[in-house]
Motif scaffolding. Structure first.
Motif, mmCIF file in Angstrom:
data_model
loop_
_atom_site.group_PDB
_atom_site.id
_atom_site.type_symbol
_atom_site.label_atom_id
_atom_site.label_comp_id
_atom_site.label_asym_id
_atom_site.label_seq_id
_atom_site.Cartn_x
_atom_site.Cartn_y
_atom_site.Cartn_z
ATOM 1 N N THR A 60 5.817 -43.716 -13.654
ATOM 2 C CA THR A 60 5.708 -42.538 -12.794
ATOM 3 C C THR A 60 4.342 -42.499 -12.121
ATOM 4 N N MET A 61 3.295 -42.757 -12.914
ATOM 5 C CA MET A 61 1.942 -42.760 -12.364
ATOM 6 C C MET A 61 1.790 -43.856 -11.321
ATOM 7 N N GLU A 68 0.628 -42.252 -2.941
ATOM 8 C CA GLU A 68 -0.635 -41.724 -2.418
ATOM 9 C C GLU A 68 -1.358 -42.785 -1.588
ATOM 10 N N MET A 69 -1.315 -44.031 -2.058
ATOM 11 C CA MET A 69 -1.971 -45.112 -1.305
ATOM 12 C C MET A 69 -1.278 -45.320 0.039
ATOM 13 N N GLN A 70 0.053 -45.265 0.047
ATOM 14 C CA GLN A 70 0.775 -45.422 1.308
ATOM 15 C C GLN A 70 0.462 -44.264 2.250
ATOM 16 N N LEU A 76 -5.002 -43.228 7.541
ATOM 17 C CA LEU A 76 -6.051 -44.065 8.132
ATOM 18 C C LEU A 76 -5.551 -44.710 9.422
ATOM 19 N N ARG A 77 -4.302 -45.214 9.393
ATOM 20 C CA ARG A 77 -3.752 -45.809 10.616
ATOM 21 C C ARG A 77 -3.689 -44.785 11.732
ATOM 22 N N SER A 78 -3.288 -43.575 11.382
ATOM 23 C CA SER A 78 -3.193 -42.503 12.369
ATOM 24 C C SER A 78 -4.571 -42.171 12.947
ATOM 25 N N GLU A 79 -5.560 -42.072 12.069
ATOM 26 C CA GLU A 79 -6.923 -41.777 12.539
ATOM 27 C C GLU A 79 -7.455 -42.922 13.401
ATOM 28 N N ILE A 80 -7.191 -44.154 12.993
ATOM 29 C CA ILE A 80 -7.638 -45.308 13.781
ATOM 30 C C ILE A 80 -6.969 -45.292 15.153
ATOM 31 N N HIS A 81 -5.678 -44.966 15.187
ATOM 32 C CA HIS A 81 -4.957 -44.902 16.462
ATOM 33 C C HIS A 81 -5.554 -43.809 17.353
#
Length: 144
Positions: A60-61, A68-70, A76-81
């Motif tokens: 579960t963890m 959470e990582m995804q 991050l991808r959104s901010e980079i875009h």
């Protein structure tokens, strides 16, 4: 003999008592052995249950951490875009500004070339007039 018989009876009674004690000790040993086996089985079962619970919690963890990582990767991808989009907009604005500056410079150069052409024409006309006046002055000087 009677003493012998009494001793024999006492010995027999002691033997029976010893057999009873031995039998009770064997029963106690068997009960203790059974209880230890039952306890071992309960502990083994509890350990398996705990192992399964811990394994489930770890899975579960792991899934939660992967999620959470995804999610973080997507953010991050959104901010980079978004940054790329802003940079591209700024680059486009700078290109447009450079294009306008270049156009203004070309217009100034064209005006300067026109002025230079007009100046050259004026210089040629004036030079021609000066030469013409110079000839007239020479002619007048020769006649005088």
């Amino acid at each position: 003999m009677e003493e012998n018989t009494i001793i024999q009876a006492v010995l027999h009674a002691l033997e029976q008592h010893s057999d009873k004690i031995s039998s009770k000790m064997q029963e106690m040993e068997q009960r203790l052995h059974d209880e230890m086996q039952a306890m071992e089985q309960r502990l083994h079962h509890e350990m398996q249950t705990m192992e399964q619970r811990l394994h489930h919690e770890m899975q579960t963890m792991e899934q939660r951490l992967r999620g959470e990582m995804q999610e973080m990767g997507q953010q991050l991808r959104s901010e980079i875009h978004a940054v790329e989009t802003r940079l591209e907009a700024k680059i486009d604005a700078l290109r447009e500004e450079m294009h306008q500056i270049n156009q203004q410079l070309n217009e100034r150069i064209d005006r300067l070339e026109e002025e230079l052409t007009d100046t050259q024409t004026s210089v040629e006309v004036l030079t021609t007039k000066v030469l013409h006046h110079d000839r007239k002055l020479r002619q007048l000087a020769k006649q005088a």
